[in-house]
Design a protein around this motif. Structure first.
Motif, PDB file in Angstrom:
ATOM      1  N   UNK A  60     -92.141 -72.355 -19.336  1.00 39.41           N
ATOM      2  CA  UNK A  60     -93.374 -71.613 -19.089  1.00 39.41           C
ATOM      3  C   UNK A  60     -93.487 -71.301 -17.599  1.00 39.41           C
ATOM      4  N   UNK A  61     -94.400 -70.387 -17.269  1.00 38.87           N
ATOM      5  CA  UNK A  61     -94.762 -70.084 -15.893  1.00 38.87           C
ATOM      6  C   UNK A  61     -96.269 -70.258 -15.724  1.00 38.87           C
ATOM      7  N   UNK A  62     -96.689 -70.645 -14.516  1.00 32.87           N
ATOM      8  CA  UNK A  62     -98.119 -70.679 -14.232  1.00 32.87           C
ATOM      9  C   UNK A  62     -98.575 -69.249 -13.998  1.00 32.87           C
ATOM     10  N   UNK A  63     -99.526 -68.800 -14.807  1.00 35.89           N
ATOM     11  CA  UNK A  63    -100.030 -67.433 -14.726  1.00 35.89           C
ATOM     12  C   UNK A  63    -101.322 -67.341 -13.931  1.00 35.89           C
ATOM     13  N   UNK A  64    -102.209 -68.339 -14.129  1.00 34.96           N
ATOM     14  CA  UNK A  64    -103.517 -68.285 -13.481  1.00 34.96           C
ATOM     15  C   UNK A  64    -104.003 -69.696 -13.156  1.00 34.96           C
TER      16      UNK A  64
END
Length: 293
Positions: A47-51
């Motif tokens: 996953x990636x940190x989006x917000x």
């Protein structure tokens, strides 16, 4: 919400629908559980940190595999850009309230409730060692992995390719007909069951759609719900306290209030939160990480 003759944002994939299942919110009890959940998703499933947002005692972190915005990103170029750079991705929202005293899940245990069977994620590869390192409880890993995350939310990981790797939420139902009727009243429609591998479930690495189940979604281009008939019909389904809500973004009709955020609970005790497109757009733009994205 009632049907509206409007699209969700400006993405062509959401033309003709007035709602999408945008993601899922989970509660965590303390900073360690929060950080472990983030690292579990980042390092176990890529996953990636989006917000991110800090508001008073509450820390919010959204993770996913691409932009959530309901429009085509300005830097997206066909056919150069990958789909991971396109808009309309779902997210897992991790919510920590430093003033809360509830303990939702104890590390190493089974999921604290059984209404959520699992969240299915299809990725090119995953790392079981990293899942374990950050507090994941691996139930089995024969062809694909079933693991309880550090927050108590169960995941199923499949090595595969999906337009959005967050594919669907599987929900155990005491009465699947009752659940199906409920979701259809919410505007969900039965869709073709999604697979992430060319074998379409005919192999050990991705299971077939469970017999007697129903897959529904507000749109064929957003994440959906897989309704499963509970094995023991007389045993009461127990809510998973770590799951705060499944989150629907919708286009209000002229008669509906743009600022209202109605909440519902389905027959399996899964809570839902509704937010308008305009409210989501404002929040999404103001909380992007890193800031200014």
């Amino acid at each position: 919400p009632e049907s509206a003759n409007a699209a969700i944002g400006s993405l062509p994939e959401f033309t003709g629908t007035d709602a999408i299942l945008q993601g899922l919110t989970v509660n965590v009890a303390d900073p360690l559980q929060q950080n472990n959940m983030i690292d579990f998703l980042l390092n176990g499933f890529n996953f990636k940190i989006l917000r991110r947002r800090q508001s008073g005692s509450i820390t919010d972190t959204w993770l996913g595999f691409g932009p959530e915005q309901l429009s085509i990103p300005s830097d997206f170029e066909i056919p150069v850009s990958p789909f991971a750079a396109y808009g309309g991705h779902a997210s897992i929202h991790i919510r920590y309230d430093s003033q809360a005293v509830d303990v939702y899940y104890n590390k190493g245990e089974l999921a604290p409730g059984d209404n959520i069977a699992f969240v299915q994620v299809a990725v090119p590869d995953y790392r079981i060692s990293q899942m374990v390192q950050y507090g994941g409880n691996v139930i089995d890993a024969f062809g694909y992995v079933n693991v309880v995350s550090p927050s108590g939310l169960p995941f199923r990981g499949i090595v595969g390719i999906s337009p959005d790797p967050i594919m669907f939420v599987a929900i155990n139902c005491q009465n699947i007909k009752q659940c199906r009727d409920y979701y259809q009243q919410l505007g969900f429609v039965e869709q073709e069951y999604p697979y992430s591998r060319p074998s379409n479930g005919m192999g050990q690495f991705e299971p077939l759609q469970p017999k007697g189940s129903a897959y529904l979604a507000p749109s064929p281009n957003c994440m959906g719900v897989l309704l499963l008939q509970a094995e023991k019909r007389k045993k009461k389904i127990k809510a998973n306290p770590a799951v705060r809500s499944l989150n629907i973004v919708y286009t209000p009709t002229d008669a509906q209030d743009e600022t209202s955020s109605p909440n519902f609970v389905d027959p399996s005790y899964v809570p839902y939160s509704f937010g308008s497109v305009s409210a989501f757009d404002i929040e999404e733009k103001s909380t992007r990480y890193p800031p200014g994205q």
